[in-house]
Enzyme design. Sequence first.
Site, PDB file in Angstrom:
ATOM      1  N   LYS A 123       2.354  11.397 -11.708  1.00  0.00           N
ATOM      2  CA  LYS A 123       1.653  10.412 -12.543  1.00  0.00           C
ATOM      3  C   LYS A 123       2.503   9.152 -12.631  1.00  0.00           C
ATOM      4  O   LYS A 123       3.686   9.217 -12.991  1.00  0.00           O
ATOM      5  CB  LYS A 123       1.406  10.964 -13.950  1.00  0.00           C
ATOM      6  CG  LYS A 123       0.278  11.979 -14.006  1.00  0.00           C
ATOM      7  CD  LYS A 123      -0.075  12.327 -15.442  1.00  0.00           C
ATOM      8  CE  LYS A 123      -1.193  13.347 -15.491  1.00  0.00           C
ATOM      9  NZ  LYS A 123      -1.463  13.819 -16.873  1.00  0.00           N
ATOM     10  N   ARG A 134       0.811  -1.235   0.000  1.00  0.00           N
ATOM     11  CA  ARG A 134       0.000   0.000   0.000  1.00  0.00           C
ATOM     12  C   ARG A 134       0.838   1.275   0.000  1.00  0.00           C
ATOM     13  O   ARG A 134       0.370   2.336   0.388  1.00  0.00           O
ATOM     14  CB  ARG A 134      -0.979   0.028   1.177  1.00  0.00           C
ATOM     15  CG  ARG A 134      -1.943  -1.136   1.182  1.00  0.00           C
ATOM     16  CD  ARG A 134      -3.167  -0.799   1.989  1.00  0.00           C
ATOM     17  NE  ARG A 134      -4.106  -1.898   1.961  1.00  0.00           N
ATOM     18  CZ  ARG A 134      -4.200  -2.811   2.919  1.00  0.00           C
ATOM     19  NH1 ARG A 134      -3.422  -2.743   3.978  1.00  0.00           N
ATOM     20  NH2 ARG A 134      -5.076  -3.779   2.824  1.00  0.00           N
TER      21      ARG A 134
HETATM   22  N1  GLY Z   1       2.541  14.936 -18.763  1.00  0.00           N
HETATM   23  C1  GLY Z   1       1.565  15.856 -18.373  1.00  0.00           C
HETATM   24  C2  GLY Z   1       1.242  15.786 -16.932  1.00  0.00           C
HETATM   25  O1  GLY Z   1       2.019  15.318 -16.139  1.00  0.00           O
HETATM   26  O2  GLY Z   1       0.174  16.204 -16.577  1.00  0.00           O
END
Ligand code: GLY
Length: 357
Positions: free
Chosen positions: A132, A110
């Site tokens: 991301k 987790r």
């Molecule tokens: N690559 C675009 C972002 O990280 O939002």
Amino acid sequence: MSEQRVVMCEGRLTDELRNEVKDRAPEQVYILVDSNTKKLCLPLLEKDEFFSKVKTIEIKPNDDHKTLEALASVWTFLSQNKATRKSMLINLGGGMVTDLGGFAASTFKRGMDYVNVPTTLLGAVDAAVGGKTGINFCGLKNEIGVINSSQSVLIDVNTFRTLDDKNFRSGFAEMIKHGLISDEKHWNDMLAFDLDHIDYSQLSTLLRDSIAVKEKIVAIDPYEKNIRKALNFGHTIGHAFESYAMESGSPILHGYAVAYGMIPELYLSHKFCGFPKELMREAVHLIKDNYGAMNVGCKVYDHLYELMTHDKKNVGDGRILFTLLGEKGIGDIKINQDVEKKAILEAIDYYRDVVGL
Ligand code: GLY
């Protein structure tokens, strides 16, 4: 999302990384590499006695290995080598390694700490920053993932010295994008950078400022509900160019696709949002002079449009939504701009005209 520390550490990478480990006091440390960074970058860390003893996990390079199988191999290694939730993973590589490693660390027990050490300019300016993470799945890019920032991003621009010219320019295209969505001062600094004679000290300052553009946006909108869409400038048409190039057996680097995609999107910005013509020309010339062109025949227009409609990031209720720039010029971001097919095709005409196809 937790705060992410970005450190430019020219010539001090191992010292900074060592401090990071000391501050966080993880129970175990692991380094994730791909076969390229194992050869080219890991030896830099292994000069330090501590890192020479750290367990290394190796995956295959390139985006086509950003798979569930590779992810499972990282989880398996961590599990069999007694990683705990208080362990730390160091991702040493380009965007593929930081995306996959970030996801592995975010989900193992987790979530454990992780640090990104991007070894490509593209990775440093984009993938390593902003949280991301993920893998490709069922033929779709970044289909599975989470948004969860690494604790730190440590960048030594000297690691980019081994990049070939095209990979360097590919990363620089995302910096051009950051320039256009930031402010005049940063844009002018971008214009002053000489890609044919790279000054790494100047690059370090410019890159820090470029990353700050992204950090500022991500701090306001980490989950891309609104202003983070600014980072998609050039990508709506750019992704279609990238997919088309791949399908036709002449793939182009991501940054080149974004560079080419920015040209028609600058045109749309001028046409629909009043982005000043002189700035449009300045940016188009910067791209044209540094990236050449990719061949786009008029017979593929409909197919390019279709590719845009498949890119779920841009599509809302069957409409293609763009991030454009407005009448106030550099930094005047206009998200969710609904543009009709006819105008999109006209923008591709403009691209062909301007690059001399
Ligand atoms: N690559 C675009 C972002 O990280 O939002």
